[in-house]
Enzyme design. Structure first.
Site, PDB file in Angstrom:
ATOM      1  N   GLY A   1      31.681  45.745  35.490  1.00 27.46           N
ATOM      2  CA  GLY A   1      30.235  45.500  35.437  1.00 27.46           C
ATOM      3  C   GLY A   1      29.862  44.111  35.905  1.00 27.46           C
ATOM      4  O   GLY A   1      28.869  43.916  36.628  1.00 27.46           O
TER       5      GLY A   1
ATOM      6  N   THR B   1      36.232  45.144  31.391  1.00 30.58           N
ATOM      7  CA  THR B   1      37.025  45.658  32.515  1.00 30.58           C
ATOM      8  C   THR B   1      36.947  44.777  33.749  1.00 30.58           C
ATOM      9  O   THR B   1      37.744  44.958  34.678  1.00 30.58           O
ATOM     10  CB  THR B   1      36.498  47.041  32.924  1.00 30.58           C
ATOM     11  OG1 THR B   1      35.109  46.887  33.280  1.00 30.58           O
ATOM     12  CG2 THR B   1      36.632  48.048  31.789  1.00 30.58           C
ATOM     13  N   GLY B   2      35.960  43.925  33.814  1.00 35.16           N
ATOM     14  CA  GLY B   2      35.664  43.162  35.038  1.00 35.16           C
ATOM     15  C   GLY B   2      34.775  43.932  35.994  1.00 35.16           C
ATOM     16  O   GLY B   2      34.312  43.374  36.995  1.00 35.16           O
TER      17      GLY B   2
ATOM     18  N   ARG C   1      35.062  40.125  60.190  1.00 30.47           N
ATOM     19  CA  ARG C   1      34.770  41.159  59.184  1.00 30.47           C
ATOM     20  C   ARG C   1      33.915  40.599  58.049  1.00 30.47           C
ATOM     21  O   ARG C   1      33.002  41.268  57.548  1.00 30.47           O
ATOM     22  CB  ARG C   1      36.086  41.737  58.651  1.00 30.47           C
ATOM     23  CG  ARG C   1      36.820  42.501  59.747  1.00 30.47           C
ATOM     24  CD  ARG C   1      38.278  42.699  59.483  1.00 30.47           C
ATOM     25  NE  ARG C   1      38.924  43.322  60.640  1.00 30.47           N
ATOM     26  CZ  ARG C   1      40.233  43.356  60.826  1.00 30.47           C
ATOM     27  NH1 ARG C   1      41.047  42.809  59.936  1.00 30.47           N
ATOM     28  NH2 ARG C   1      40.731  43.932  61.891  1.00 30.47           N
TER      29      ARG C   1
ATOM     30  N   ARG D   1      40.127  43.448  28.714  1.00 39.83           N
ATOM     31  CA  ARG D   1      40.772  44.585  28.041  1.00 39.83           C
ATOM     32  C   ARG D   1      41.889  45.183  28.880  1.00 39.83           C
ATOM     33  O   ARG D   1      42.583  46.089  28.416  1.00 39.83           O
ATOM     34  CB  ARG D   1      39.728  45.674  27.755  1.00 39.83           C
ATOM     35  CG  ARG D   1      38.687  45.280  26.734  1.00 39.83           C
ATOM     36  CD  ARG D   1      37.704  46.428  26.535  1.00 39.83           C
ATOM     37  NE  ARG D   1      36.637  46.039  25.623  1.00 39.83           N
ATOM     38  CZ  ARG D   1      35.457  46.645  25.576  1.00 39.83           C
ATOM     39  NH1 ARG D   1      35.200  47.670  26.377  1.00 39.83           N
ATOM     40  NH2 ARG D   1      34.534  46.245  24.731  1.00 39.83           N
TER      41      ARG D   1
ATOM     42  N   ASP E   1      31.193  38.103  29.074  1.00 43.41           N
ATOM     43  CA  ASP E   1      30.395  38.737  28.027  1.00 43.41           C
ATOM     44  C   ASP E   1      31.110  38.613  26.676  1.00 43.41           C
ATOM     45  O   ASP E   1      32.139  37.929  26.550  1.00 43.41           O
ATOM     46  CB  ASP E   1      30.005  40.173  28.394  1.00 43.41           C
ATOM     47  CG  ASP E   1      31.150  41.174  28.275  1.00 43.41           C
ATOM     48  OD1 ASP E   1      32.283  40.768  27.918  1.00 43.41           O
ATOM     49  OD2 ASP E   1      30.903  42.368  28.542  1.00 43.41           O
TER      50      ASP E   1
ATOM     51  N   HIS F   1      41.816  37.379  53.265  1.00 43.94           N
ATOM     52  CA  HIS F   1      41.121  38.320  54.149  1.00 43.94           C
ATOM     53  C   HIS F   1      39.623  38.391  53.899  1.00 43.94           C
ATOM     54  O   HIS F   1      38.863  38.665  54.830  1.00 43.94           O
ATOM     55  CB  HIS F   1      41.705  39.724  53.989  1.00 43.94           C
ATOM     56  CG  HIS F   1      43.097  39.853  54.533  1.00 43.94           C
ATOM     57  ND1 HIS F   1      43.746  41.059  54.649  1.00 43.94           N
ATOM     58  CD2 HIS F   1      43.965  38.907  54.997  1.00 43.94           C
ATOM     59  CE1 HIS F   1      44.959  40.871  55.167  1.00 43.94           C
ATOM     60  NE2 HIS F   1      45.123  39.562  55.368  1.00 43.94           N
TER      61      HIS F   1
ATOM     62  N   CYS G   1      34.664  40.315  31.920  1.00 45.37           N
ATOM     63  CA  CYS G   1      34.067  41.195  30.906  1.00 45.37           C
ATOM     64  C   CYS G   1      35.176  42.136  30.430  1.00 45.37           C
ATOM     65  O   CYS G   1      36.355  41.823  30.630  1.00 45.37           O
ATOM     66  CB  CYS G   1      32.827  41.919  31.434  1.00 45.37           C
ATOM     67  SG  CYS G   1      33.110  43.154  32.718  1.00 45.37           S
TER      68      CYS G   1
ATOM     69  N   ARG H   1      40.485  37.190  62.785  1.00 41.20           N
ATOM     70  CA  ARG H   1      39.835  38.509  62.778  1.00 41.20           C
ATOM     71  C   ARG H   1      39.124  38.781  61.455  1.00 41.20           C
ATOM     72  O   ARG H   1      38.158  39.550  61.401  1.00 41.20           O
ATOM     73  CB  ARG H   1      40.853  39.613  63.078  1.00 41.20           C
ATOM     74  CG  ARG H   1      41.896  39.838  62.001  1.00 41.20           C
ATOM     75  CD  ARG H   1      42.963  40.835  62.436  1.00 41.20           C
ATOM     76  NE  ARG H   1      43.899  41.164  61.382  1.00 41.20           N
ATOM     77  CZ  ARG H   1      44.931  40.400  61.011  1.00 41.20           C
ATOM     78  NH1 ARG H   1      45.136  39.239  61.611  1.00 41.20           N
ATOM     79  NH2 ARG H   1      45.743  40.779  60.048  1.00 41.20           N
ATOM     80  N   HIS H   2      39.605  38.125  60.394  1.00 42.48           N
ATOM     81  CA  HIS H   2      38.974  38.338  59.086  1.00 42.48           C
ATOM     82  C   HIS H   2      37.601  37.683  59.023  1.00 42.48           C
ATOM     83  O   HIS H   2      36.712  38.164  58.323  1.00 42.48           O
ATOM     84  CB  HIS H   2      39.880  37.811  57.981  1.00 42.48           C
ATOM     85  CG  HIS H   2      41.229  38.442  57.997  1.00 42.48           C
ATOM     86  ND1 HIS H   2      41.420  39.794  57.777  1.00 42.48           N
ATOM     87  CD2 HIS H   2      42.462  37.933  58.262  1.00 42.48           C
ATOM     88  CE1 HIS H   2      42.704  40.079  57.888  1.00 42.48           C
ATOM     89  NE2 HIS H   2      43.359  38.968  58.186  1.00 42.48           N
TER      90      HIS H   2
HETATM   91  C1  RB5 Z   1      30.789  45.871  27.261  1.00 45.11           C
HETATM   92  O1  RB5 Z   1      30.883  46.755  26.194  1.00 45.11           O
HETATM   93  C2  RB5 Z   1      31.546  46.402  28.447  1.00 45.11           C
HETATM   94  O2  RB5 Z   1      30.855  47.486  28.978  1.00 45.11           O
HETATM   95  C3  RB5 Z   1      31.730  45.317  29.466  1.00 45.11           C
HETATM   96  O3  RB5 Z   1      32.483  44.272  28.935  1.00 45.11           O
HETATM   97  C4  RB5 Z   1      32.429  45.727  30.735  1.00 45.11           C
HETATM   98  O4  RB5 Z   1      33.627  46.365  30.491  1.00 45.11           O
HETATM   99  C5  RB5 Z   1      31.587  46.452  31.704  1.00 45.11           C
HETATM  100  O5  RB5 Z   1      31.946  46.695  32.859  1.00 45.11           O
END
Ligand code: RB5
Length: 152
Positions: free
Chosen positions: A70, A67-68, A136, A109, A8, A98, A65, A132-133
């Site tokens: 979303g 945080t990764g 699963r 971020r 994003d 696994h 994104c 075994r993995h």
């Molecule tokens: C976008 O503002 C932010 O929400 C997106 O990059 C991400 O962190 C969502 O999980």
């Protein structure tokens, strides 16, 4: 190996850094965007990368994104995807060994560029252990198909 990458607006610089690393290390890269810092919605890029991987157009995927979170949640809504959100190499290696993860997600971020390189390197060079993995992972895929594990 052909790698799908998507991100994003908050992860353009990190995506460009990772793309450079991938190309320098001999990987073919398909960039699904965004290449703009204008605000956009991460599920769009998650779906593009997810469909490229599930269809076989690309071998593995990388999603970034803020945080990764979303973008990984979104990718995991696509049938056939096993997307792992990783912030360090140990869980990254285990996501391959696994869980047979086919997409790795990272947060622009929350980690730096050198950690991102190491996560991507680990993800792309670690094999699934099977055994075994595999049992699963097959259960994960039954859930993915809408089946239940709770009835015999
Ligand atoms: C976008 O503002 C932010 O929400 C997106 O990059 C991400 O962190 C969502 O999980």
């Amino acid at each position: 190996m052909r790698i799908a990458i998507g991100n994003d607006h908050g992860a353009v610089d990190m995506k460009n850094h990772v793309m450079g690393w991938l190309k320098d290390n001999g990987y073919e890269v398909v960039n699904f965007g965004t290449d703009s810092t204008e605000s956009t919605d991460y599920p769009i890029y998650a779906e593009k990368v997810a469909r490229a991987v599930v269809s076989g157009e690309c071998d593995k995927g990388v999603l970034i994104c803020g945080t990764g979170i979303g973008i990984s949640i979104s990718a995991n809504k696509i049938h056939g995807v096993r997307c792992a959100l990783c912030s360090e190499p140990v869980s990254t290696a285990l996501s391959r060994q696994h869980n047979d993860a086919n997409i790795v997600a990272m947060g622009a971020r929350t980690i730096g560029p050198v950690m991102a390189e190491e996560i991507v390197r680990t993800f792309l060079t670690t094999e699934f252990e099977g055994g075994r993995h595999a049992r699963r992972v097959e259960k994960i895929m039954r859930l993915d198909r809408g089946e239940t594990l709770l009835e015999s």
